[in-house]
Design a protein around this motif. Structure first.
Motif, PDB file in Angstrom:
ATOM      1  N   SER A  88      58.716 -69.776   1.609  1.00 58.07           N
ATOM      2  CA  SER A  88      58.845 -70.338   0.392  1.00 58.07           C
ATOM      3  C   SER A  88      60.242 -70.271  -0.139  1.00 58.07           C
ATOM      4  N   PRO A  89      60.796 -71.131   0.252  1.00 53.53           N
ATOM      5  CA  PRO A  89      62.472 -71.288  -0.317  1.00 53.53           C
ATOM      6  C   PRO A  89      62.818 -70.960  -1.615  1.00 53.53           C
ATOM      7  N   ASP A 141      50.578 -64.812  -2.532  1.00 53.84           N
ATOM      8  CA  ASP A 141      51.280 -66.271  -2.774  1.00 53.84           C
ATOM      9  C   ASP A 141      51.841 -66.847  -1.510  1.00 53.84           C
ATOM     10  N   LEU A 142      52.509 -65.760  -0.725  1.00 52.90           N
ATOM     11  CA  LEU A 142      53.214 -66.108   0.589  1.00 52.90           C
ATOM     12  C   LEU A 142      52.270 -66.539   1.483  1.00 52.90           C
ATOM     13  N   SER A 171      47.436 -65.143  -5.559  1.00 59.90           N
ATOM     14  CA  SER A 171      48.278 -63.780  -5.821  1.00 59.90           C
ATOM     15  C   SER A 171      47.032 -62.728  -6.018  1.00 59.90           C
ATOM     16  N   LEU A 172      46.076 -63.290  -6.794  1.00 58.60           N
ATOM     17  CA  LEU A 172      45.074 -62.285  -7.263  1.00 58.60           C
ATOM     18  C   LEU A 172      44.232 -61.766  -6.118  1.00 58.60           C
ATOM     19  N   LEU A 173      43.863 -62.895  -5.125  1.00 60.75           N
ATOM     20  CA  LEU A 173      43.078 -62.611  -3.814  1.00 60.75           C
ATOM     21  C   LEU A 173      43.601 -61.245  -3.257  1.00 60.75           C
ATOM     22  N   ALA A 174      45.045 -61.186  -3.365  1.00 60.66           N
ATOM     23  CA  ALA A 174      45.517 -59.920  -2.626  1.00 60.66           C
ATOM     24  C   ALA A 174      45.545 -58.593  -3.512  1.00 60.66           C
ATOM     25  N   ALA A 175      45.938 -58.912  -4.756  1.00 56.76           N
ATOM     26  CA  ALA A 175      46.169 -57.990  -5.797  1.00 56.76           C
ATOM     27  C   ALA A 175      45.039 -56.988  -6.208  1.00 56.76           C
ATOM     28  N   VAL A 176      43.829 -57.804  -6.332  1.00 60.10           N
ATOM     29  CA  VAL A 176      42.691 -57.032  -7.022  1.00 60.10           C
ATOM     30  C   VAL A 176      42.163 -56.275  -6.027  1.00 60.10           C
ATOM     31  N   PRO A 177      41.994 -56.420  -4.444  1.00 60.19           N
ATOM     32  CA  PRO A 177      41.365 -55.755  -3.767  1.00 60.19           C
ATOM     33  C   PRO A 177      42.565 -54.610  -3.361  1.00 60.19           C
ATOM     34  N   VAL A 178      43.625 -54.647  -3.514  1.00 63.97           N
ATOM     35  CA  VAL A 178      44.652 -53.441  -3.250  1.00 63.97           C
ATOM     36  C   VAL A 178      44.711 -52.678  -4.565  1.00 63.97           C
ATOM     37  N   PHE A 179      44.539 -53.358  -5.830  1.00 65.16           N
ATOM     38  CA  PHE A 179      44.505 -52.492  -6.872  1.00 65.16           C
ATOM     39  C   PHE A 179      43.094 -51.610  -7.020  1.00 65.16           C
TER      40      PHE A 179
END
Length: 274
Positions: free
Chosen positions: A175-176, A226-227, A257-265
């Motif tokens: 993602s430049p 996101d990446l 972004s939430l797909l990654a953040a919520v489980p980690v949270f």
């Protein structure tokens, strides 16, 4: 573009806040499931599925899989599987942030079986972990709201800091437009919010340092989310996952972004005893 983003956010954010604070977890789970279905449709279209009947069949299979997982599998197992996927995604993003993906990796991402499997795990894990946080205690709803708002603020802070100060590329091969200055802006804005939240709303024995550390981790993993979607887009030469939300692209673009953040949270809250 910015005006559309702001208008869409002004409409959606109050609805999200109301849903998180007013709805029972069982009802919220169905709402999250509906959002996951919309994201699943866009994910399948991103992977090149064209026939509506085929997309519908796969989505129905994903929904049934999710239902069976919720009924027969412990939530902690679903969370662990999701965290494992995001660990591998983080390794992938770090390794290939500044160099092209190997042909074998691109071929793997272009495999429809792999794509559907990963999408299913991630989307089910998102719904499961969000429900887990929401139902964890009296503070569950507000904790989930904190997680979502932290990611949104990080995205906002990253956008404006990157526009104003961005020079050093974060992951130019993926993602430049993302920069380390944008990451710093996101961390600062979400950190300020975390400090205010800790002082005014959070009821816990956790130290302020631990709370800020958790916030920093979920912001960083949200960037990985996101990446990771961007990796899929690059493999299929797609710019946006859809146009459902004006100024924000598709539903998948909005929640990646939430797909990654919520489980980690959720995992960090469990690990910290919060």
């Amino acid at each position: 573009m910015l005006k559309q983003r702001l208008i869409t956010a002004a409409v959606l954010i109050p609805l999200v806040v109301w849903a998180l604070l007013a709805l029972h977890t069982d009802i919220l789970r169905y709402l999250l499931g509906f959002i996951a279905v919309l994201a699943a449709v866009e994910w399948l279209q991103l992977m090149g599925f064209k026939q509506k009947i085929k997309i519908a069949g796969i989505v129905i299979t994903m929904v049934l899989t999710g239902f069976l997982c919720f009924v027969y599998m412990p939530t902690f197992f679903l969370l662990a599987a999701t965290l494992l996927v995001w660990l591998m995604a983080t390794i992938l993003v770090v390794l290939f942030a500044h160099k092209p993906l190997p042909v074998k990796v691109v071929d793997l991402f272009r495999s429809r079986f792999f794509g559907v499997m990963i999408a299913t795990i991630i989307l089910i894990g998102f719904v499961a972990s969000a429900s887990l946080i929401h139902n964890s205690s009296e503070q569950g709803p507000i904790l989930l709201l904190f997680g979502l708002v932290s990611v949104w603020l990080a995205d906002t802070g990253g956008y404006f800091a990157g526009k104003r100060y961005g020079k050093n590329k974060l992951a130019k091969a993926i993602s430049p437009n993302k920069t380390w200055e944008g990451v710093a802006g996101g961390l600062v804005l979400s950190g300020i919010f975390a400090l205010v939240f800790y002082v005014s709303l959070l009821d816990t024995n956790m130290s302020l340092f631990s709370w800020l550390l958790i916030t920093g981790v979920i912001v960083l993993i949200s960037i990985v989310g996101d990446l990771f979607e961007s990796v899929f887009k690059r493999c299929f030469n797609v710019k946006d996952s859809g146009q459902l939300l004006p100024g924000h692209g598709g539903m998948l673009d909005r929640i990646d972004s939430l797909l990654a953040a919520v489980p980690v949270f959720a995992g960090l809250l469990i690990a910290s005893g919060a």
